[in-house]
Design a protein around this motif. Structure first.
Motif, mmCIF file in Angstrom:
data_model
loop_
_atom_site.group_PDB
_atom_site.id
_atom_site.type_symbol
_atom_site.label_atom_id
_atom_site.label_comp_id
_atom_site.label_asym_id
_atom_site.label_seq_id
_atom_site.Cartn_x
_atom_site.Cartn_y
_atom_site.Cartn_z
ATOM 1 N N ILE A 33 0.849 -1.189 0.000
ATOM 2 C CA ILE A 33 0.000 0.000 0.000
ATOM 3 C C ILE A 33 0.883 1.237 0.000
ATOM 4 C CG2 ILE A 33 -1.761 1.316 1.234
ATOM 5 C CD1 ILE A 33 -2.677 -1.343 2.499
ATOM 6 N N LEU A 34 0.687 2.081 -0.995
ATOM 7 C CA LEU A 34 1.331 3.395 -1.026
ATOM 8 C C LEU A 34 0.283 4.430 -0.657
ATOM 9 C CD1 LEU A 34 3.468 5.530 -1.658
ATOM 10 C CD2 LEU A 34 2.940 5.249 -4.099
ATOM 11 N N ASP A 35 0.453 5.035 0.505
ATOM 12 C CA ASP A 35 -0.511 6.008 1.016
ATOM 13 C C ASP A 35 -0.015 7.422 0.750
ATOM 14 O OD1 ASP A 35 -2.845 6.728 2.405
ATOM 15 O OD2 ASP A 35 -1.733 6.976 4.273
ATOM 16 N N GLU A 36 -0.936 8.388 0.702
ATOM 17 C CA GLU A 36 -0.606 9.799 0.439
ATOM 18 C C GLU A 36 0.220 9.934 -0.847
ATOM 19 O OE1 GLU A 36 -1.840 12.261 1.999
ATOM 20 O OE2 GLU A 36 -2.598 11.356 3.844
ATOM 21 N N ALA A 37 -0.191 9.195 -1.873
ATOM 22 C CA ALA A 37 0.593 9.117 -3.104
ATOM 23 C C ALA A 37 0.610 10.427 -3.883
ATOM 24 C CB ALA A 37 0.051 7.990 -3.997
ATOM 25 N N GLN A 38 -0.289 11.365 -3.544
ATOM 26 C CA GLN A 38 -0.254 12.662 -4.222
ATOM 27 C C GLN A 38 1.054 13.404 -3.940
ATOM 28 O OE1 GLN A 38 -2.155 12.064 -1.578
ATOM 29 N NE2 GLN A 38 -1.856 13.693 -0.086
ATOM 30 N N ASN A 39 1.762 12.988 -2.879
ATOM 31 C CA ASN A 39 3.031 13.625 -2.524
ATOM 32 C C ASN A 39 4.241 12.905 -3.104
ATOM 33 O OD1 ASN A 39 1.868 15.718 -1.066
ATOM 34 N ND2 ASN A 39 1.754 14.501 0.804
ATOM 35 N N SER A 40 4.012 11.980 -4.011
ATOM 36 C CA SER A 40 5.121 11.341 -4.732
ATOM 37 C C SER A 40 5.353 12.090 -6.042
ATOM 38 C CB SER A 40 4.804 9.878 -5.023
ATOM 39 O OG SER A 40 3.721 9.780 -5.937
ATOM 40 N N THR A 41 6.591 12.108 -6.487
ATOM 41 C CA THR A 41 6.893 12.687 -7.799
ATOM 42 C C THR A 41 6.623 11.632 -8.872
ATOM 43 O OG1 THR A 41 9.188 11.938 -7.767
ATOM 44 C CG2 THR A 41 8.712 14.090 -6.750
ATOM 45 N N PRO A 42 6.515 12.026 -10.142
ATOM 46 C CA PRO A 42 6.346 11.025 -11.208
ATOM 47 C C PRO A 42 7.454 9.978 -11.202
ATOM 48 C CG PRO A 42 5.824 13.195 -12.048
ATOM 49 C CD PRO A 42 6.376 13.406 -10.668
ATOM 50 N N GLU A 43 8.677 10.391 -10.900
ATOM 51 C CA GLU A 43 9.802 9.437 -10.874
ATOM 52 C C GLU A 43 9.638 8.441 -9.731
ATOM 53 O OE1 GLU A 43 10.694 12.990 -13.064
ATOM 54 O OE2 GLU A 43 10.137 12.785 -10.926
ATOM 55 N N GLN A 44 9.219 8.932 -8.557
ATOM 56 C CA GLN A 44 9.004 8.038 -7.421
ATOM 57 C C GLN A 44 7.852 7.071 -7.686
ATOM 58 O OE1 GLN A 44 8.435 11.073 -4.408
ATOM 59 N NE2 GLN A 44 10.368 10.533 -3.410
ATOM 60 N N MET A 45 6.785 7.560 -8.319
ATOM 61 C CA MET A 45 5.649 6.694 -8.625
ATOM 62 C C MET A 45 6.060 5.585 -9.585
ATOM 63 S SD MET A 45 2.503 5.825 -8.212
ATOM 64 C CE MET A 45 1.703 7.216 -7.395
ATOM 65 N N LYS A 46 6.811 5.929 -10.618
ATOM 66 C CA LYS A 46 7.282 4.910 -11.560
ATOM 67 C C LYS A 46 8.170 3.905 -10.845
ATOM 68 C CE LYS A 46 9.870 4.297 -15.873
ATOM 69 N NZ LYS A 46 10.669 4.978 -16.919
ATOM 70 N N MET A 47 9.052 4.394 -9.972
ATOM 71 C CA MET A 47 9.916 3.503 -9.196
ATOM 72 C C MET A 47 9.081 2.539 -8.353
ATOM 73 S SD MET A 47 10.977 3.072 -5.776
ATOM 74 C CE MET A 47 10.875 4.677 -4.971
ATOM 75 N N PHE A 48 8.053 3.060 -7.675
ATOM 76 C CA PHE A 48 7.222 2.222 -6.819
ATOM 77 C C PHE A 48 6.485 1.158 -7.623
ATOM 78 C CE2 PHE A 48 2.953 1.344 -5.187
ATOM 79 C CZ PHE A 48 3.270 0.752 -3.970
ATOM 80 N N LEU A 49 5.844 1.563 -8.702
ATOM 81 C CA LEU A 49 5.040 0.633 -9.494
ATOM 82 C C LEU A 49 5.879 -0.482 -10.102
ATOM 83 C CD1 LEU A 49 2.676 3.189 -11.245
ATOM 84 C CD2 LEU A 49 2.036 1.545 -9.477
ATOM 85 N N THR A 50 7.132 -0.195 -10.400
ATOM 86 C CA THR A 50 8.002 -1.207 -11.004
ATOM 87 C C THR A 50 8.673 -2.093 -9.953
ATOM 88 O OG1 THR A 50 9.770 0.455 -11.158
ATOM 89 C CG2 THR A 50 8.410 0.100 -13.115
ATOM 90 N N ARG A 51 8.321 -1.905 -8.663
ATOM 91 C CA ARG A 51 8.800 -2.822 -7.610
ATOM 92 C C ARG A 51 7.937 -4.081 -7.558
ATOM 93 N NH1 ARG A 51 13.088 -1.807 -8.080
ATOM 94 N NH2 ARG A 51 12.313 -0.485 -9.724
ATOM 95 N N LEU A 52 6.761 -4.056 -8.177
ATOM 96 C CA LEU A 52 5.788 -5.132 -8.043
ATOM 97 C C LEU A 52 6.352 -6.459 -8.530
ATOM 98 C CD1 LEU A 52 2.745 -5.367 -7.191
ATOM 99 C CD2 LEU A 52 2.229 -5.356 -9.627
ATOM 100 N N GLY A 53 6.253 -7.482 -7.671
ATOM 101 C CA GLY A 53 6.759 -8.806 -8.024
ATOM 102 C C GLY A 53 5.621 -9.795 -8.235
ATOM 103 N N PHE A 54 5.967 -11.083 -8.275
ATOM 104 C CA PHE A 54 4.979 -12.134 -8.511
ATOM 105 C C PHE A 54 4.072 -12.307 -7.290
ATOM 106 C CE2 PHE A 54 8.437 -13.311 -11.431
ATOM 107 C CZ PHE A 54 7.720 -13.359 -12.609
ATOM 108 N N ASN A 55 2.806 -12.646 -7.561
ATOM 109 C CA ASN A 55 1.800 -12.866 -6.522
ATOM 110 C C ASN A 55 1.715 -11.691 -5.555
ATOM 111 O OD1 ASN A 55 -0.252 -14.444 -5.255
ATOM 112 N ND2 ASN A 55 1.184 -14.950 -3.619
ATOM 113 N N SER A 56 1.782 -10.489 -6.086
ATOM 114 C CA SER A 56 1.676 -9.287 -5.256
ATOM 115 C C SER A 56 0.528 -8.415 -5.745
ATOM 116 C CB SER A 56 2.988 -8.492 -5.285
ATOM 117 O OG SER A 56 3.994 -9.167 -4.570
ATOM 118 N N LYS A 57 0.086 -7.557 -4.851
ATOM 119 C CA LYS A 57 -0.991 -6.613 -5.156
ATOM 120 C C LYS A 57 -0.572 -5.262 -4.613
ATOM 121 C CE LYS A 57 -5.220 -8.157 -4.670
ATOM 122 N NZ LYS A 57 -5.950 -8.082 -5.953
ATOM 123 N N ALA A 58 -0.851 -4.191 -5.363
ATOM 124 C CA ALA A 58 -0.478 -2.844 -4.937
ATOM 125 C C ALA A 58 -1.706 -1.937 -4.931
ATOM 126 C CB ALA A 58 0.599 -2.265 -5.848
#
Length: 347
Positions: free
Chosen positions: A238-263
């Motif tokens: 869970i990424l909370d308060e995501a409005q305070n992430s930059t586009p670069e941080q959001m892309k970094m977070f989304l690309t952390r997703l691995g197998f059998n995971s949910k975001a």
């Protein structure tokens, strides 16, 4: 009051008490909304709630509200003033049929055995999207349950062994207070940013159970920057308060997703604290990822606010102010263009 009337039969005095609320506050709300009169009369096998008024339509709509509140009360749930107003508004708008789709399903139980359920149609739709999709964006105003419901779904997934760990993260963005001036070490300075996540987990699990999971590292709470370079398998993230992430941080977070995971990514685009006019990574992600399969975007409205009733009024007041401010700015620009065009024409 009036000749039109309908009767809702109730088998339990406890259910009647929950419908009426403390000092009959709930029925007073219904009476004001529909201009009816509501009374309780004991009958042989229970109680009869009698709705009367001058308009058959108003009486029918008020009876529909009472019938739905009866359903909530029969699940041993408290009937709040907010629930009464929400159900009344939905039925007045002709959306009563949508109410049948939520309220029955218990997401999970808190540490004290209290069931956690969706309280609005919007919340039910959000929970359904979390069940069906790998990535879900929950976007909307404060108090709509975005984070709380996401944490409830995460706890359910962990208890059901659908995942092996929960990871909760937030951007450590300062909102008017500098981290460097706060006392303590780095962890002490970061903790206030993560406190809402701790509070939600405490309610779901209890302090002792939560700390046990923390020691076993089946629960991890950390700032967003700590996610860089990782691959998060078999996790509910869970990424909370995501409005305070930059586009670069959001892309970094989304690309952390691995197998059998949910975001799940939650945020309120009207409360961005990014400095220097930086663009929000949440706003960018919602635009870029809008039409990708297995990614859902859910937008909450002021009707989904489940905090104090004043919160809803505050949100609406700010929205009105922002609209008027934008309109004034547009009018000023139009007037400047008009003056400029006229001055060029006179030269």
């Amino acid at each position: 009051m009036g000749n039109e009337r309908k009767i809702v039969n109730v088998n339990s005095t406890d259910v009647v008490a929950r419908i009426f609320g403390n000092y009959d506050i709930n029925v007073r709300i219904i009476e004001q909304n529909f201009r009816v009169n509501i009374q309780n009369r004991p009958i042989e096998n229970g109680d009869a709630i009698v709705i009367s008024g001058d308009s058959s339509e108003s009486v029918s709509l008020a009876a529909e509200v009472v019938e739905y509140l009866k359903k909530i009360a029969e699940y041993n749930d408290a009937v709040s003033e907010q629930s009464v107003q929400y159900v009344s508004d939905m039925i007045k708008d002709g959306r009563g049929r949508e109410l049948s789709d939520f309220g029955d399903d218990c997401i999970c139980l808190t540490n004290r055995g209290k069931p956690i359920k969706a309280k609005t149609v919007g919340q039910k739709q959000y929970v359904d999207k979390i069940k069906k999709n790998t990535i879900v964006f929950g976007v909307g105003p404060a108090g709509t349950g975005k984070t709380f419901l996401a944490v409830a779904m995460a706890v359910k997934a962990l208890r059901d062994k659908q995942v092996s760990r929960i990871i909760l993260t937030r951007p450590a963005i300062e909102a008017g207070e500098k981290l460097g001036f706060l006392p303590g070490d780095l962890q002490s300075k970061i903790d206030p940013y993560l406190r809402p996540l701790y509070d939600a987990l405490y309610e779901m699990m209890g302090a002792e159970n939560y700390h046990r999971h923390l020691e076993k590292q089946t629960i991890e709470i950390a700032p967003l920057a700590y996610m860089r370079g990782r691959t998060l398998d078999d996790s509910f993230i869970i990424l909370d308060e995501a409005q305070n992430s930059t586009p670069e941080q959001m892309k970094m977070f989304l690309t952390r997703l691995g197998f059998n995971s949910k975001a799940i990514i939650t945020g309120d685009l009207t409360q961005t604290d990014l400095p220097g006019g930086q663009k929000s990574g949440l706003a960018a992600a919602v635009r870029i990822l809008n039409n990708i399969d297995d990614i859902a975007i859910h937008e909450f409205t002021d009707r989904d606010v489940v905090r104090h009733k004043l919160v809803q009024k505050i949100i609406l007041a700010y929205e009105k102010y922002d609209r008027e401010k934008a309109q004034r700015a547009a009018d000023n620009r139009s007037q400047k263009r008009y003056r400029y065009t006229n001055s060029k024409g006179n030269d």
